[in-house]
Design an enzyme around this catalytic site. Sequence first.
Site, PDB file in Angstrom:
ATOM      1  N   LYS A  54       0.891  -1.124   0.070  1.00 14.63           N
ATOM      2  CA  LYS A  54      -0.084  -0.180  -0.027  1.00 14.63           C
ATOM      3  C   LYS A  54       0.743   1.219   0.088  1.00 14.63           C
ATOM      4  CE  LYS A  54      -3.903  -2.220   2.223  1.00 14.63           C
ATOM      5  NZ  LYS A  54      -4.429  -2.285   3.774  1.00 14.63           N
ATOM      6  N   GLN A  98      -4.479  -1.109   9.647  1.00 10.23           N
ATOM      7  CA  GLN A  98      -4.416  -2.487   9.227  1.00 10.23           C
ATOM      8  C   GLN A  98      -4.968  -3.350  10.192  1.00 10.23           C
ATOM      9  OE1 GLN A  98      -3.587  -3.078   6.068  1.00 10.23           O
ATOM     10  NE2 GLN A  98      -3.795  -5.254   6.476  1.00 10.23           N
ATOM     11  N   ASP A 121     -10.958   3.451   4.596  1.00 14.56           N
ATOM     12  CA  ASP A 121     -11.441   1.795   4.838  1.00 14.56           C
ATOM     13  C   ASP A 121     -12.821   1.837   4.863  1.00 14.56           C
ATOM     14  OD1 ASP A 121      -9.654  -0.128   4.635  1.00 14.56           O
ATOM     15  OD2 ASP A 121      -8.902   0.222   6.643  1.00 14.56           O
TER      16      ASP A 121
HETATM   17  N1  GUN Z   1      -6.804  -6.476   6.406  1.00 16.24           N
HETATM   18  C1  GUN Z   1      -7.101  -7.001   5.275  1.00 16.24           C
HETATM   19  N2  GUN Z   1      -7.944  -6.414   4.281  1.00 16.24           N
HETATM   20  C2  GUN Z   1      -7.835  -5.198   4.759  1.00 16.24           C
HETATM   21  C3  GUN Z   1      -8.418  -3.926   4.376  1.00 16.24           C
HETATM   22  O1  GUN Z   1      -9.035  -3.759   3.243  1.00 16.24           O
HETATM   23  N3  GUN Z   1      -8.283  -2.804   5.283  1.00 16.24           N
HETATM   24  C4  GUN Z   1      -7.649  -3.089   6.435  1.00 16.24           C
HETATM   25  N4  GUN Z   1      -7.568  -1.766   7.209  1.00 16.24           N
HETATM   26  N5  GUN Z   1      -7.075  -4.066   7.009  1.00 16.24           N
HETATM   27  C5  GUN Z   1      -7.290  -5.106   6.203  1.00 16.24           C
END
Ligand code: GUN
Length: 294
Positions: A54, A98, A121
């Site tokens: 990311k 995350q 998110d």
């Molecule tokens: N863990 C797995 N997928 C995601 C996501 O799309 N966002 C976040 N914050 N954590 C994740």
Amino acid sequence: MVARIIDGKVIAAKLRARVADEVTRVQREDQLTPGLAMILVGNDPASEVYVRSKHKQTRAAGMASFEHVLPADVAQCELLMLIAGLNRDPLVHGILVQLPLPKSLDTEKVIAAIDPAKDVDGLHPHNAGRLAGGLPALSPCTPLGCIILTKSVHASLEGMDAIVIGRSNLVGRPLVQMLLNENATVTITHSRSCNLPQLCASADLVYAAVGKQEMVRGDGIKKGSTVIDVGINRLPGADGEIRLVGDVAYHEALNVAGAITPVPGGVGQMTVACLLVNTLRAACTIHGLSAPKV
Ligand code: GUN
């Protein structure tokens, strides 16, 4: 007939390129550089890989990326203080924590601490509620990616029978709302559903998001259906390498479906691209600019 393979890699690359173009434009016209702050707590290997990816892609799109890595035993108040600071920081337009968080932390409280305007998110109850109400909202990235991939095959989802397998806050639930907003007829199923095979066998659109390797078999789907595989199951291969397998038995489904996403190279690619879209959108909204053309 062999299914058309929906190439998430190509579709995500095009989306990232459009985001990068719009970032260049807002930098030139509005002196705005969208910024994304990511918080990683602990050292879960899969999460570390995701956050690194990311971070890299955010930078590649011309945005600012701020990484905060905290130890697994961080106190909840310390994490909340970091989020409060990012909420106030004018260089930060998106905040991502995350998941999953270590068990000692209260995920619900942590997500609720994020400013909804920076909740890229789409997990804050404010945004989840708006999405459920059919109102404009920052929406979760993985289901957003699923919709874009589906629309690469079907210009309109109106009236189609969709089945969503899985009801997580991150994927299943928001995906149901997005499909409803597209005027699809949606069935949501989960681990307690009794008649999953019958429901799956009659669906035009199948979204598998349960985290169970190859749970959806080729003989369980309708001929010509579009199959979107959200599962990313990590299996140790014979050579010690980790192999990624979806929630759909890909090689079986390939001979039945009309279109299908591979794992890897399908939905996973779209999640980060949609995170960039959300960060750009959040930055434009915060600065009172019109919505970006992505
Ligand atoms: N863990 C797995 N997928 C995601 C996501 O799309 N966002 C976040 N914050 N954590 C994740």
